[in-house]
Design a protein around this motif. Structure first.
Motif, short mmCIF file in Angstrom:
data_model
loop_
_atom_site.label_atom_id
_atom_site.label_comp_id
_atom_site.label_asym_id
_atom_site.label_seq_id
_atom_site.Cartn_x
_atom_site.Cartn_y
_atom_site.Cartn_z
N GLU A 84 0.81 -1.21 0.00
CA GLU A 84 0.00 0.00 0.00
C GLU A 84 0.85 1.27 0.00
O GLU A 84 0.39 2.33 -0.46
CB GLU A 84 -0.93 -0.01 1.22
N TRP A 85 2.10 1.18 0.49
CA TRP A 85 2.95 2.36 0.63
C TRP A 85 4.21 2.32 -0.24
O TRP A 85 4.95 3.29 -0.28
CB TRP A 85 3.36 2.53 2.09
N ALA A 86 4.46 1.22 -0.92
CA ALA A 86 5.73 1.06 -1.63
C ALA A 86 5.92 2.11 -2.72
O ALA A 86 6.99 2.72 -2.84
CB ALA A 86 5.82 -0.34 -2.23
N VAL A 87 4.90 2.34 -3.55
CA VAL A 87 5.06 3.29 -4.66
C VAL A 87 5.12 4.72 -4.14
O VAL A 87 5.82 5.56 -4.71
CB VAL A 87 3.91 3.10 -5.67
N THR A 88 4.45 5.01 -3.03
CA THR A 88 4.59 6.33 -2.41
C THR A 88 6.03 6.55 -1.96
O THR A 88 6.58 7.64 -2.12
CB THR A 88 3.63 6.47 -1.22
N GLY A 89 6.64 5.50 -1.42
CA GLY A 89 8.05 5.59 -1.05
C GLY A 89 8.95 5.81 -2.26
O GLY A 89 9.95 6.54 -2.19
N MET A 90 8.61 5.19 -3.41
CA MET A 90 9.38 5.43 -4.63
C MET A 90 9.29 6.89 -5.06
O MET A 90 10.28 7.49 -5.52
CB MET A 90 8.87 4.53 -5.75
N ALA A 91 8.10 7.49 -4.94
CA ALA A 91 7.93 8.89 -5.29
C ALA A 91 8.77 9.79 -4.39
O ALA A 91 9.40 10.76 -4.86
CB ALA A 91 6.45 9.27 -5.20
N ALA A 92 8.81 9.47 -3.09
CA ALA A 92 9.65 10.25 -2.18
C ALA A 92 11.13 10.10 -2.53
O ALA A 92 11.89 11.08 -2.47
CB ALA A 92 9.39 9.81 -0.74
N GLY A 93 11.56 8.89 -2.89
CA GLY A 93 12.94 8.69 -3.30
C GLY A 93 13.28 9.46 -4.55
O GLY A 93 14.40 10.00 -4.70
N TYR A 94 12.35 9.55 -5.49
CA TYR A 94 12.57 10.34 -6.70
C TYR A 94 12.80 11.81 -6.35
O TYR A 94 13.67 12.48 -6.93
CB TYR A 94 11.35 10.19 -7.61
N SER A 95 12.03 12.33 -5.41
CA SER A 95 12.20 13.72 -4.99
C SER A 95 13.58 13.95 -4.38
O SER A 95 14.26 14.94 -4.68
CB SER A 95 11.12 14.10 -3.97
N ALA A 96 14.01 13.02 -3.53
CA ALA A 96 15.32 13.17 -2.90
C ALA A 96 16.44 13.14 -3.93
O ALA A 96 17.43 13.89 -3.82
CB ALA A 96 15.51 12.06 -1.86
N ALA A 97 16.30 12.32 -4.96
CA ALA A 97 17.35 12.22 -5.98
C ALA A 97 17.49 13.50 -6.78
O ALA A 97 18.59 13.82 -7.27
CB ALA A 97 17.05 11.04 -6.91
N GLN A 98 16.41 14.28 -6.92
CA GLN A 98 16.49 15.52 -7.69
C GLN A 98 17.46 16.52 -7.07
O GLN A 98 18.11 17.30 -7.78
CB GLN A 98 15.11 16.16 -7.81
N VAL A 99 17.55 16.50 -5.76
CA VAL A 99 18.46 17.45 -5.08
C VAL A 99 19.91 17.14 -5.43
O VAL A 99 20.72 18.07 -5.61
CB VAL A 99 18.24 17.38 -3.55
N ILE A 100 20.25 15.87 -5.56
CA ILE A 100 21.61 15.49 -5.92
C ILE A 100 21.97 16.05 -7.29
O ILE A 100 23.04 16.65 -7.50
CB ILE A 100 21.74 13.95 -5.91
#
Length: 569
Positions: free
Chosen positions: A438-454
């Motif tokens: 239920e939360w896995a893809v939401t976690g992927m979206a959060a990871g995508y956001s964090a990668a943008q900062v790099i």
């Protein structure tokens, strides 16, 4: 009186830029609004389950292949090279434009034919379907893959127009595509409202979805072609490609294609993981969509302000900074990018906080129609909130990349994207392996956001060295001030949304009231700060290009110059 006359003259000089920018932004906004209606119609007709996943995979594949193989190169490399050719060649770049259009057009045709022939293998690469689901996805993919050619024609003609300062047509013609697709899916909803899976759809209904979607892209591309003649472009095929300066754009295009290829590897991984999450959710009894379709729809909403604001600003900036770079004026490149970053922040920062606070309310208003349930829109809304923090970094990256391409540096965006994609893939794998379905893809979206900062940090550091500075203090001060005000408005909006949900429910009515209240609150707090800054930051008309001094040595921005540690050594 002299000062007033100078100010009045500057204002009159800036009006064409203002009108062009307003037309571009308005066209982009209307296009995105009709895109909302299009997405809502598609979700109402197909839902968010496996049936919708099959269509979205089939319809997304041609876009992915086009961007992977050609589109990234066109969008990043074409305008600077056309501007340089217009400055360099005696015919104003007409022959160069003819050769470039011919070469890319031939490549697009070959890629389209190869894609249609390889449809089964392409579908297998993105989704491990079997039976009727696989047959449906392959059939839809064969009908959608010709979009590669028409996406390419649209982008190619649009970038030629942008290089000549004609920004409006490329922003307005996608509206036609949206209207065609709305009509197609509205018709499907009428004739196949009881179809819920791949087993129940007929061949005629499949053709309606696949060919109707492709027809929208055909209309979009065809509507742009007449504007070439109005812009003074009389294209004729030219196959004498050797010895006419196509080597530089081809080399830069290689780096751009590599950049997009790396991005698509990350996208492919997320797609596969999200599709598997959708299967797991069905097996575990989760009764709402938490897989690929929900992820794609949340990302579609997330990218809207970027498409309306950031792309409009970058489109207007690209010819300007390309001319400044071609003339050897890094200070003008730096000033234009600084203005673009600060102007972009006036909208992107508040909208990011709004998405963070009211993601479920936004998706309820847009997607709560037809077969879509409240649980579906809430899952999409949480993904939108997870995407939200990355919007600021993603949009700033886009502008900074244009500065690097203008100084003919295509390598730095590639390597920054490698690091960013690797980080995003790692975050996606961690979310898939540790979070429940239920939360896995939401976690992927959060990871995508964090990668943008790099990626943002990497690109900004390199461009700062290339240009001798990046006006970092003023840019950071603008972003920080807006973030503080937007955080306060977002907090108030979140409290208002909870109150509306308690009183009116969490359906479309309560969500719409919460969004209207949030818009008013953001307007009261943010507009008094943002509007005066926007007036000061609007791009003025460029100074006239002086006649070259025969005895002067022009300054060249060297894309191969060493930076950082190598430069110090």
């Amino acid at each position: 009186m002299a000062g007033r006359a100078a100010r009045d003259g500057a204002g009159r000089a800036g009006r064409p830029v203002l009108r062009g920018g307003a037309s571009l932004a308005l066209g982009s906004a209307v296009s995105r609004l009709t895109g909302f209606a299009r997405s809502a119609t598609v979700v109402a007709a197909l839902g968010t389950g496996l049936f919708a996943d099959g269509y979205n995979v089939a319809n997304t594949v041609p876009n992915i292949l086009y961007i992977l193989l050609v589109g990234g190169a066109l969008n990043s490399v074409l305008v600077p090279q056309l501007v340089r050719a217009a400055r360099r060649d005696a015919d104003g770049g007409a022959g160069y434009t003819d050769r470039l259009l011919t070469a890319v057009g031939c490549l697009l045709l070959v890629l389209t034919i190869a894609g249609v022939l390889a449809a089964p293998a392409i579908v297998s690469a993105y989704a491990d379907y079997d039976g009727a689901q696989r047959d449906l996805t392959i059939a839809l993919a064969r009908m959608c893959l010709p979009q590669i050619l028409f996406y390419g024609v649209f982008a190619l003609v649009g970038e030629v127009l942008n290089a000549r300062g004609r920004f409006g047509p490329m922003a307005w013609t996608p509206i036609l595509n949206n209207l065609v697709v709305i009509a197609v899916f509205g018709s499907f909803l009428l004739v196949a409202h009881d179809v819920r899976d791949a087993h129940g759809i007929t061949p005629a209904q499949t053709r309606l979805l696949g060919l109707g979607t492709t027809l929208g892209i055909v209309v979009q591309a065809a509507a742009l072609v007449p504007y070439l003649r109005a812009a003074g472009v009389r294209w004729r095929p030219r196959f004498d490609w050797r010895g006419h300066g196509l080597g530089t754009p081809l080399r830069m295009a290689g780096w751009a294609v590599g950049l997009v290829g790396v991005s698509q590897v990350g996208y492919w991984l997320v797609t596969r993981l999200a599709v598997e999450v959708s299967d797991k959710a069905v097996d575990s009894g989760v009764g709402h969509g938490v897989g690929y379709t929900a992820y794609a729809n949340a990302q579609l909403l997330w990218i809207v302000p970027h498409g309306v604001v950031t792309v409009s600003i970058a489109t207007m900036l690209m010819p300007r900074i390309s001319r400044a770079a071609a003339d050897g004026h890094p200070a003008r490149v730096r000033e234009s990018i600084s203005r673009g970053l600060r102007l972009n922040a006036l909208v992107i920062v508040p909208v990011s906080f709004l998405f963070l606070a009211l993601g479920p309310q936004v998706t309820a208003v847009v997607f709560r129609h037809g077969v879509t349930t409240e649980a579906d829109t809430r899952a999409m809304g949480l993904m939108l909130s997870a995407f939200a923090p990355g919007l600021i970094a993603y949009s700033a990256q886009y502008l900074i990349q244009r500065g690097l391409y203008a100084v003919q540096d295509a390598r730095t965006p590639f390597w920054a994207n490698v690091a960013m994609t690797a980080a995003g893939a790692l975050f996606a794998l961690v979310a898939y392996g540790t979070l429940p379905a239920e939360w896995a893809v939401t976690g992927m979206a959060a990871g995508y956001s964090a990668a943008q900062v790099i990626g943002l940090v990497w690109l900004a550091r390199v461009l700062r060295r290339r240009l001798g500075g990046l006006d970092t203090i003023r840019v950071a001060r603008t972003h920080a001030g807006l973030a503080i005000v937007s955080a306060a408005a977002a907090g108030g909006s979140w409290l208002l949304a909870r109150r509306c949900a308690h009183t009116l429910g969490s359906g479309p009515v309560g969500s719409a009231v919460a969004l209207v209240g949030a818009a008013v609150l953001f307007a009261v707090l943010v507009v008094p700060i943002a509007y005066p800054r926007a007036r000061r930051l609007w791009l003025p008309r460029e100074p006239p290009r002086p006649d070259p001094d025969p005895g002067a040595t022009p300054r060249v921005i060297d894309p191969d110059a060493p930076t950082g540690r190598h430069r110090r050594v």
